[in-house]
Motif scaffolding. Structure first.
Motif, PDB file in Angstrom:
ATOM      1  N   PRO A  60       0.542  -1.436  -0.006  1.00 40.72           N
ATOM      2  CA  PRO A  60      -0.069   0.183  -0.232  1.00 40.72           C
ATOM      3  C   PRO A  60       0.816   1.106  -0.080  1.00 40.72           C
ATOM      4  N   SER A  61       1.997   1.698   0.286  1.00 41.31           N
ATOM      5  CA  SER A  61       2.790   2.774   0.969  1.00 41.31           C
ATOM      6  C   SER A  61       3.223   2.698  -0.927  1.00 41.31           C
ATOM      7  N   VAL A  62       3.724   2.019  -1.399  1.00 45.41           N
ATOM      8  CA  VAL A  62       4.415   2.414  -2.781  1.00 45.41           C
ATOM      9  C   VAL A  62       3.230   2.494  -3.854  1.00 45.41           C
ATOM     10  N   LEU A  63       1.818   1.953  -3.670  1.00 44.10           N
ATOM     11  CA  LEU A  63       0.972   2.199  -4.350  1.00 44.10           C
ATOM     12  C   LEU A  63       0.807   4.168  -4.196  1.00 44.10           C
ATOM     13  N   ALA A  64       0.785   4.551  -2.485  1.00 42.95           N
ATOM     14  CA  ALA A  64       0.183   5.534  -2.165  1.00 42.95           C
ATOM     15  C   ALA A  64       1.368   6.538  -2.532  1.00 42.95           C
ATOM     16  N   SER A  65       2.288   6.450  -2.666  1.00 38.88           N
ATOM     17  CA  SER A  65       3.537   6.981  -3.228  1.00 38.88           C
ATOM     18  C   SER A  65       3.721   7.287  -5.375  1.00 38.88           C
ATOM     19  N   LEU A  66       2.357   6.726  -5.396  1.00 40.08           N
ATOM     20  CA  LEU A  66       2.509   6.862  -6.579  1.00 40.08           C
ATOM     21  C   LEU A  66       1.296   7.654  -6.799  1.00 40.08           C
ATOM     22  N   GLY A  67       0.128   7.417  -6.377  1.00 39.28           N
ATOM     23  CA  GLY A  67      -0.557   8.017  -6.070  1.00 39.28           C
ATOM     24  C   GLY A  67       0.127   9.699  -5.606  1.00 39.28           C
ATOM     25  N   GLY A  68       0.443   9.933  -4.643  1.00 37.75           N
ATOM     26  CA  GLY A  68       1.818  11.526  -4.482  1.00 37.75           C
ATOM     27  C   GLY A  68       2.639  12.223  -5.766  1.00 37.75           C
ATOM     28  N   ALA A  69       3.056  11.091  -6.553  1.00 37.72           N
ATOM     29  CA  ALA A  69       3.662  11.370  -7.659  1.00 37.72           C
ATOM     30  C   ALA A  69       2.908  11.869  -8.538  1.00 37.72           C
ATOM     31  N   ILE A  70       1.958  11.360  -9.072  1.00 32.35           N
ATOM     32  CA  ILE A  70       0.656  11.584  -9.831  1.00 32.35           C
ATOM     33  C   ILE A  70      -0.098  13.291  -9.673  1.00 32.35           C
ATOM     34  N   TRP A  93      -4.954   2.796 -17.051  1.00 29.71           N
ATOM     35  CA  TRP A  93      -3.401   3.294 -17.371  1.00 29.71           C
ATOM     36  C   TRP A  93      -2.413   3.963 -18.902  1.00 29.71           C
ATOM     37  N   SER A  94      -3.271   3.840 -19.545  1.00 26.38           N
ATOM     38  CA  SER A  94      -2.225   4.453 -20.603  1.00 26.38           C
ATOM     39  C   SER A  94      -2.345   5.308 -21.136  1.00 26.38           C
ATOM     40  N   ASP A  95      -2.449   6.187 -19.889  1.00 31.88           N
ATOM     41  CA  ASP A  95      -2.600   8.203 -20.524  1.00 31.88           C
ATOM     42  C   ASP A  95      -3.196   8.919 -18.930  1.00 31.88           C
ATOM     43  N   PRO A  96      -2.564   9.924 -19.066  1.00 31.98           N
ATOM     44  CA  PRO A  96      -2.618  10.733 -17.874  1.00 31.98           C
ATOM     45  C   PRO A  96      -4.029  10.777 -16.893  1.00 31.98           C
ATOM     46  N   ALA A  97      -5.185  10.641 -17.480  1.00 31.95           N
ATOM     47  CA  ALA A  97      -5.965  11.023 -17.029  1.00 31.95           C
ATOM     48  C   ALA A  97      -6.282  10.082 -16.290  1.00 31.95           C
ATOM     49  N   ALA A  98      -6.383   9.021 -16.923  1.00 32.51           N
ATOM     50  CA  ALA A  98      -7.020   7.724 -16.581  1.00 32.51           C
ATOM     51  C   ALA A  98      -6.311   6.639 -15.469  1.00 32.51           C
ATOM     52  N   ILE A  99      -4.743   6.955 -15.432  1.00 30.50           N
ATOM     53  CA  ILE A  99      -3.638   6.531 -14.309  1.00 30.50           C
ATOM     54  C   ILE A  99      -4.494   7.538 -12.986  1.00 30.50           C
ATOM     55  N   ALA A 100      -4.742   8.600 -13.790  1.00 33.20           N
ATOM     56  CA  ALA A 100      -4.987  10.033 -12.372  1.00 33.20           C
ATOM     57  C   ALA A 100      -6.233   8.825 -11.185  1.00 33.20           C
ATOM     58  N   ASN A 101      -7.713   8.962 -12.170  1.00 30.24           N
ATOM     59  CA  ASN A 101      -8.736   8.487 -12.087  1.00 30.24           C
ATOM     60  C   ASN A 101      -8.306   6.938 -11.521  1.00 30.24           C
ATOM     61  N   PHE A 102      -7.645   5.844 -11.665  1.00 32.35           N
ATOM     62  CA  PHE A 102      -7.688   4.695 -11.247  1.00 32.35           C
ATOM     63  C   PHE A 102      -7.224   4.614 -10.074  1.00 32.35           C
ATOM     64  N   LEU A 103      -5.647   5.466  -9.819  1.00 36.14           N
ATOM     65  CA  LEU A 103      -5.413   5.409  -8.549  1.00 36.14           C
ATOM     66  C   LEU A 103      -6.420   6.310  -8.142  1.00 36.14           C
ATOM     67  N   ALA A 104      -6.761   6.836  -7.225  1.00 37.93           N
ATOM     68  CA  ALA A 104      -7.848   7.247  -6.902  1.00 37.93           C
ATOM     69  C   ALA A 104      -8.882   6.667  -6.640  1.00 37.93           C
ATOM     70  N   SER A 105      -9.275   5.729  -7.319  1.00 36.88           N
ATOM     71  CA  SER A 105     -10.097   5.009  -6.397  1.00 36.88           C
ATOM     72  C   SER A 105      -9.596   4.202  -5.817  1.00 36.88           C
ATOM     73  N   GLN A 106      -8.910   3.587  -5.498  1.00 31.17           N
ATOM     74  CA  GLN A 106      -7.686   2.993  -5.054  1.00 31.17           C
ATOM     75  C   GLN A 106      -7.692   3.113  -3.729  1.00 31.17           C
ATOM     76  N   LYS A 107      -8.189   4.417  -3.271  1.00 34.65           N
ATOM     77  CA  LYS A 107      -7.304   5.290  -2.134  1.00 34.65           C
ATOM     78  C   LYS A 107      -8.015   4.736  -0.645  1.00 34.65           C
ATOM     79  N   GLY A 108      -9.184   4.165  -0.844  1.00 31.82           N
ATOM     80  CA  GLY A 108      -9.310   2.848   0.227  1.00 31.82           C
ATOM     81  C   GLY A 108      -9.177   2.282   0.843  1.00 31.82           C
ATOM     82  N   SER A 109      -8.746   1.030  -0.560  1.00 32.34           N
ATOM     83  CA  SER A 109      -8.169  -0.066  -1.014  1.00 32.34           C
ATOM     84  C   SER A 109      -6.924   0.193   0.103  1.00 32.34           C
ATOM     85  N   ILE A 110      -6.143   1.284  -0.323  1.00 34.86           N
ATOM     86  CA  ILE A 110      -4.896   1.161   0.326  1.00 34.86           C
ATOM     87  C   ILE A 110      -4.392   1.796   2.154  1.00 34.86           C
TER      88      ILE A 110
END
Length: 280
Positions: free
Chosen positions: A41-51, A144-161
């Motif tokens: 979850p830390s790596v996933l969260a850090s990717l969200g922070g990078a975005i 994940w294939s474009d910036p908006a898509a990966i941003a939305n995808f990782l944003a949807s993971q906040k709860g589980s992270i």
């Protein structure tokens, strides 16, 4: 049911693979398992922070797009043969996304959490980061294939992270900025970290002030006693020190005779901010 990246990465990083990571990084399996459980979850969260940083979403999207399609298979093979270089390559790739300071902060926090040296923690993080990139790459490219898509995808993971992050680790990461992509939850962790540090500083200052006051009072008493008795000041001070030590010893013995109480550490509650799409 939607995709749960934390669960998918955990399924890939089986106990056998974690044991191989432990062997390659030079740590015991139990510590490695504790680190991996927190690192996913830390790596996933850090990717969200990078975005959240300017141009960050494009970097993360490109990293997934340019990754070897067989990255998970090759990572498994490298771990089976103890290739530390593969883990270090993964750590460097993550550093390119979250920065050298971000990687160092992540490794230090995870190392402290699992009780292993930061260098070994960084190697293990390298394996986890490759697993995360590989698992994301296995999902529908529309995620994940474009910036908006990966941003939305990782944003949807906040709860589980946030649900997967151990509370103590959340506190360690709170002031690092690596939880910025989790919105209100990351801010809550940072706030708790700051409040704890402020409380500790205040307590130390109060203790120092009390100690100074006690010392000053003792000197004054010694001087008064010396002037009234005709004895040298140093002798009066020595007598006071002996008396204080005897009293302290008495109370310490009394305390040892009482049964000790156990104190639990309360879990940190964090309120997640509603997930929001982040523009790349």
């Amino acid at each position: 049911m939607g995709v749960d990246l934390n669960s998918l990465v955990s399924q890939y990083l089986t106990p056998q693979i974690v044991s191989q990571i432990a062997s390659t990084a030079g740590v015991d399996p139990d510590s490695a398992q504790k680190l991996i459980d927190g690192a996913i979850p830390s790596v996933l969260a850090s990717l969200g922070g990078a975005i959240a940083a300017p141009g960050g979403a494009q970097k993360v999207s490109d990293a997934i797009s340019n990754a070897d399609p067989d990255i998970l298979t090759k990572l498994t093979g490298a771990l089976g043969s103890g290739q530390l270089q593969t883990l270090d390559d993964g750590a460097r790739a993550l550093s390119g996304l979250i920065g050298a300071n971000g990687l160092s902060g992540l490794a230090n926090a995870l190392g402290q959490h699992a009780g292993i040296p930061p260098e070994a923690a960084q190697s293990a993080v390298g394996a986890v980061s490759q697993a995360v990139i590989g698992v994301i790459g296995q999902q529908d490219p529309s995620n994940w294939s474009d910036p908006a898509a990966i941003a939305n995808f990782l944003a949807s993971q906040k709860g589980s992270i946030m649900a997967a992050l151990p509370s103590g680790l959340s506190t360690l990461l709170g002031s690092s900025g690596l939880l910025a992509g989790l919105g209100g939850a990351g801010a809550a962790a940072a706030s708790k970290m700051t409040a704890a540090a402020s409380s500790a500083t205040s307590s130390m200052a109060n203790a120092a002030s009390a100690a100074r006051a006690t010392a000053s009072s003792s000197v004054n008493q010694a001087q008064s006693a010396a002037s009234g008795s005709g004895l040298p000041t140093w002798l009066i001070v020595l007598i006071l020190i002996v008396i204080a030590a005897a009293v302290a010893f008495y109370f310490m013995k009394k305390k040892e005779e009482k049964p000790s109480a156990s104190f639990g550490v309360p879990a940190i509650e964090m309120t997640l901010a509603p997930s929001a799409a982040v523009a790349g």
